[in-house]
Write an enzyme that holds these catalytic residues in place. Structure first.
Site, mmCIF file in Angstrom:
data_model
loop_
_atom_site.group_PDB
_atom_site.id
_atom_site.type_symbol
_atom_site.label_atom_id
_atom_site.label_comp_id
_atom_site.label_asym_id
_atom_site.label_seq_id
_atom_site.Cartn_x
_atom_site.Cartn_y
_atom_site.Cartn_z
ATOM 1 N N TYR A 19 0.842 -1.199 0.000
ATOM 2 C CA TYR A 19 0.000 0.000 0.000
ATOM 3 C C TYR A 19 0.882 1.255 0.000
ATOM 4 O O TYR A 19 1.516 1.581 0.998
ATOM 5 C CB TYR A 19 -0.928 0.030 1.210
ATOM 6 C CG TYR A 19 -1.884 -1.135 1.311
ATOM 7 C CD1 TYR A 19 -2.112 -1.998 0.232
ATOM 8 C CD2 TYR A 19 -2.582 -1.371 2.482
ATOM 9 C CE1 TYR A 19 -3.000 -3.058 0.335
ATOM 10 C CE2 TYR A 19 -3.487 -2.423 2.589
ATOM 11 C CZ TYR A 19 -3.677 -3.267 1.518
ATOM 12 O OH TYR A 19 -4.557 -4.317 1.632
ATOM 13 N N HIS A 39 0.468 -11.897 0.729
ATOM 14 C CA HIS A 39 -0.531 -11.039 0.077
ATOM 15 C C HIS A 39 -1.245 -11.717 -1.103
ATOM 16 O O HIS A 39 -2.444 -11.586 -1.268
ATOM 17 C CB HIS A 39 0.128 -9.738 -0.374
ATOM 18 C CG HIS A 39 -0.823 -8.585 -0.445
ATOM 19 N ND1 HIS A 39 -0.423 -7.271 -0.309
ATOM 20 C CD2 HIS A 39 -2.156 -8.523 -0.632
ATOM 21 C CE1 HIS A 39 -1.474 -6.478 -0.419
ATOM 22 N NE2 HIS A 39 -2.521 -7.207 -0.614
#
Length: 282
Positions: A52, A111
């Protein structure tokens, strides 16, 4: 307030997502204030990732939580697939911890799958858990076949959660993934639980049934969408917002229970899958 147990801790079923946060310097103070307002409203879980904003979201979270009691929080971050190898995973973890200003994560997620063998990633996560830098590990964007493969590996069944996209307009998990996770007592973390404000064309907030249900509860449409997601057992929703008011409303949605009739109406408007669906991802 609905709760679930994840990695041995009982937490409220609505947490705080941070995707897209930290990208705009002009929004930084508002984003920090929103995270702090969420915690003040009762949230315990904050979900972030090294991906992010190339670490900027983690740095923002670290700043936002600087004056919070660490033991009151449940902090999740994620490692990118290219960093999920035996050589790189510990380095990524240390960098995330430094940005987050903490010495451990409550949950560290792989992820999504990349080229590193899954067995290598799992064994490395298991080793990192023994160091105390992570209390538990899990996975993200795993479909049923991925979960079956994971469970076949040594230590694979030690995963503490799977984080997948799930909202009223994306129900593919209900056909096979969610039943599998219930059978194996693996909690779900639902990302983008309000479909990112309809940016992907699901038109959830403008749907007449959703609006009627919201009106009946004197709630917002977003609160209805969140209550719908966490109707599932052992499910954590992690909506993201930079607005203090919306953050407070998100957390309050944990106390909203939809009736059987309302759930049936929403099912009719957004039917559950009757066949296997490709895993939705963002």
């Amino acid at each position: 307030m609905k709760q679930l147990t994840i990695a041995g801790q009982t937490v409220p079923a609505i947490g705080i997502g941070t995707w897209h946060m930290g990208d705009q310097p002009a929004q930084r103070s508002a984003e920090i204030a929103a995270i702090q307002a969420g915690i003040a409203a009762g949230a315990r879980v904050i979900d972030t990732a090294e991906m992010y904003g190339a670490g900027r979201a983690e740095s923002l979270v670290g700043e936002a939580l600087a004056n919070e009691r660490r033991e009151d929080l449940f902090l999740i971050s994620k490692v990118l697939p290219e960093n999920a190898s035996r050589q790189k995973l510990a380095v990524s973890l240390d960098a995330s911890l430094q940005r987050l200003r903490t010495d451990y994560l409550d949950l560290y997620l792989y992820h999504w799958r990349g080229t590193v063998p899954l067995a290598e990633t799992v064994s490395t996560l298991q080793q990192l858990q023994t160091t105390g830098k992570i209390r538990a590990w899990g996975i993200s964007n795993f479909d049923q076949a991925d979960l079956n493969e994971l469970w076949s590996l040594p230590g694979g069944n030690q995963a503490a959660a799977n984080e997948d996209l799930y909202h009223l307009g994306s129900r593919g998990l209900e056909y096979d993934v969610l039943p599998w996770q219930r059978a194996h007592q693996l909690p779900l973390i639902a990302y983008s639980p309000i479909a990112q404000g309809d940016v992907w064309g699901h038109h959830l907030t403008t749907n007449e049934i959703v609006q009627q249900v919201a009106a009946a509860h004197h709630a917002t449409v977003y609160q209805v969408l969140l209550a719908w997601v966490i109707r599932q057992p052992q499910t954590l929703a992690i909506p993201q917002t930079s607005s203090i008011a919306h953050m407070q409303q998100n957390i309050a949605a944990g106390a909203l229970t939809l009736t059987a009739e309302e759930l049936a109406q929403l099912d009719q408007a957004f039917p559950a899958p009757t066949t296997k669906q490709p895993l939705d991802t963002l």
